[in-house]
Motif scaffolding. Structure first.
Motif, PDB file in Angstrom:
ATOM      1  N   PRO A  11      21.970  26.967 -44.143  1.00  0.00           N
ATOM      2  CA  PRO A  11      22.585  25.706 -43.732  1.00  0.00           C
ATOM      3  C   PRO A  11      23.876  25.953 -42.957  1.00  0.00           C
ATOM      4  N   ILE A  12      24.156  25.077 -42.010  1.00  0.00           N
ATOM      5  CA  ILE A  12      25.373  25.207 -41.199  1.00  0.00           C
ATOM      6  C   ILE A  12      26.537  24.590 -41.962  1.00  0.00           C
ATOM      7  N   PRO A  13      27.561  25.371 -42.265  1.00  0.00           N
ATOM      8  CA  PRO A  13      28.708  24.815 -43.006  1.00  0.00           C
ATOM      9  C   PRO A  13      29.473  23.807 -42.152  1.00  0.00           C
ATOM     10  N   GLU A  14      30.025  22.805 -42.827  1.00  0.00           N
ATOM     11  CA  GLU A  14      30.780  21.780 -42.106  1.00  0.00           C
ATOM     12  C   GLU A  14      32.107  22.318 -41.583  1.00  0.00           C
ATOM     13  N   GLU A  15      32.735  23.201 -42.324  1.00  0.00           N
ATOM     14  CA  GLU A  15      34.003  23.773 -41.900  1.00  0.00           C
ATOM     15  C   GLU A  15      33.984  25.279 -42.145  1.00  0.00           C
TER      16      GLU A  15
END
Length: 562
Positions: A11-15
């Protein structure tokens, strides 16, 4: 591949919290090129080294002049020669082809010669009997220069930028300085000629070679071969020089078209003459600068009008925009059927020379030191800038000039040494240079180049220094010697017996590089050291000879440096 595929499922981290630069352990330290030993020992790395069992060799013949196209081909004699498999015509931009920006190519229709070995194919290429027909003007260097002169005599309908009232400033000026600068077409002349491997079958196309734009070559190959992009694979080899030439992947398309026709793996190889007469050259440019000075030597007006094949070299919002109350930039373009493309530091490579050589002459007319004159303009741009769209940071710009002034000991008497200075901004980096020139047996020799660079964080200091040194040597060589002239659509210079490059003995005896340490994000470095060096050299040569230099190259094929 497996690792990348697995990473793609995460998953792509938000920050993401980035590492603080003070904690860097690799960035900022010198690392050796991982291929260095292979390069110096001649291990196969480059496109010309690539080999596939059973592959054929191909060469092309394109029209000998811009404005010509193929009319007829008689290939019987060539086909009968030893080792020759076939001779035929290809078109890399057939009907329905969807070109990318990188598909600049004056000669999409070519004759291809395919055989077993380079020598056999080269002999057959020379035996071709081809008739060409004229489809557009056969242009000359003289006609280009006449076109430039006409354009430079005319104002544009709409200026690229206008601040204040330049016309009034020139009317009330105590002194006006006006000069015109020129530069010719140039070839890229990478050490490794153009080449590419291709193996095209009904199911897929495999392309291998040195190219700077693989993603666009893939799109173009898919369009030409009428395949999906998923069917096209491109593997990049190491490049024996790029300088912008390999942005334009027509040679990859040509290899693919040839392989598709002969239904076999093929390696396409250009001769030097093929490359130097193919096009995608550095465009020729001409600009006229005018400066208005008041009675106290203050710069009160600036006007520059530029033109070139395919567009003007000028950057309207760069220095000295923002530092002069009354400012005018005008751009003209000369149309031509000679194809042009990006060349190391596009447009900047000429504009820096013209602008910085002119500034030196304006400073002299104002009775001011050339470094202090520039710093005064930067001070104005910093404290009270004119306009809001100035495309540079005046503090960083002035910073490299101050740094090179300090390191070179500018202003101190150095008997027998003639000095020139220059500073320029491009690719988001700032470079200032001082050239020390001496006279040996009545010939100028570059004793030393001092160079200050602000490119933000320096990732690899040794490699960064190499980039700077290479750009300086490259810039000096082309400023001194290189030119490409045209007669009836044909390039006069087609190999190194006619096209002069810098030699070892003509390079500076010493180059010393200083980097500004400011922790700013890294910016460009492969190109910014080239643009300012021709002006620094021209300004030093003026000190040595008393003659200003307005035309590139300075001496052509004569041996001067060294």
């Amino acid at each position: 591949g497996a690792l990348a595929s697995l990473a793609g499922t995460l998953p792509i981290p938000e920050e993401i919290k980035l590492k603080d630069p003070k904690d860097f352990k690799i960035i900022g330290t010198s690392r050796k090129n991982v291929d260095a030993q292979k390069i110096v020992t001649g291990a196969p790395l480059f496109g010309l080294d690539y080999h596939r069992e059973g592959m054929l060799i191909a060469m092309i013949e394109h029209p000998p002049a811009f404005g010509l196209k193929l009319k007829s081909l008689s290939a019987d004699a060539a086909k009968a020669m030893p080792g020759i498999r076939d001779v035929f015509v290809i078109n890399t931009q057939p009907e329905g082809f969807e070109p990318q920006w990188s598909d600049t190519n004056a000669f999409p229709e070519l004759v291809a010669v395919v055989g077993n070995s380079t020598w056999e194919v080269l002999q057959a290429k020379r035996a071709l009997n081809i008739e060409w027909e004229k489809v557009s003007d056969l242009e000359d260097t003289d006609s280009h220069n006449a076109g430039f002169a006409k354009l430079l005599s005319q104002p544009t309908d709409k200026p690229a930028r206008k601040d204040g009232d330049p016309e009034a400033a020139f009317r009330r000026a105590a002194k006006v300085v006006e000069r015109t600068y020129t530069s010719p077409f140039l070839a890229h002349n990478t050490m490794e000629p153009m080449n590419f491997f291709a193996h095209v079958t009904d199911e897929k196309a495999e392309l291998v070679g040195p190219v700077q734009t693989p993603e666009f070559l893939r799109k173009s190959a898919a369009s030409m071969l009428q395949m999906s992009e998923d069917q096209i694979s491109i593997m990049m080899t190491r490049m024996g020089g790029g300088f912008g030439r390999r942005l334009y992947g027509h040679f990859g398309l040509e290899a693919a078209a040839i392989s598709q026709k002969v239904k076999a793996p093929v390696k396409l190889v250009y001769t030097r003459e093929d490359d130097m007469s193919q096009g995608t050259y550095r465009p020729p440019y001409q600009v006229t600068y005018r400066a208005a000075l008041d009675a106290n030597g203050n710069l009160i007006g600036w006007h520059v009008r530029g033109c070139g094949v395919g567009g003007s070299p000028l950057f309207a919002d760069r220095f000295p925009a923002g530092a002069v109350d009354n400012y005018l930039t005008e751009n003209h373009s000369l149309e031509s059927n000679i194809s042009t493309g990006a060349w190391r530091a596009p447009r900047s490579h000429f504009t820096a020379y013209a602008e910085q050589a002119f500034l030196d002459e304006v400073a002299e007319a104002a009775g001011k030191d050339p470094v202090e004159f520039r710093l005064g303009l930067f001070e104005r741009a910093l404290k009270n800038p004119v306009g809001k769209n100035n495309d540079y940071d005046a503090e960083r710009y002035a910073g490299v000039l101050r740094l090179v002034k300090e390191k070179a000991g500018w202003g101190a008497e150095k008997p027998g040494v003639y000095r020139g200075v220059s500073a320029y901004y491009c690719h988001n980096s700032y470079v200032a240079q001082v050239v020390d020139l001496v006279m040996e047996k009545d010939q100028p020799k570059i004793q030393k180049v001092w160079c200050a660079v602000d490119c933000g964080i320096v990732v690899n200091p040794d490699a960064a220094k190499n980039q700077i040194e290479g750009g300086i040597v490259d810039g000096i060589g082309h400023a001194m010697y290189s030119t490409l002239d045209f007669h009836r659509g044909k390039a006069k210079q087609k190999n190194f017996d006619q096209y002069r490059l810098i030699r070892h003995g003509e390079a500076p005896a010493e180059i010393e590089v200083f980097f500004v340490e400011n922790g700013i994000d890294p910016t460009g470095l492969g190109e910014p050291s080239l643009p300012p060096i021709p002006a620094a050299l021209a300004n030093a040569m003026y000190k040595a000879t008393g003659k200003r230099l307005y035309n590139l190259p300075f001496v052509g094929d004569k041996k001067v440096l060294g």
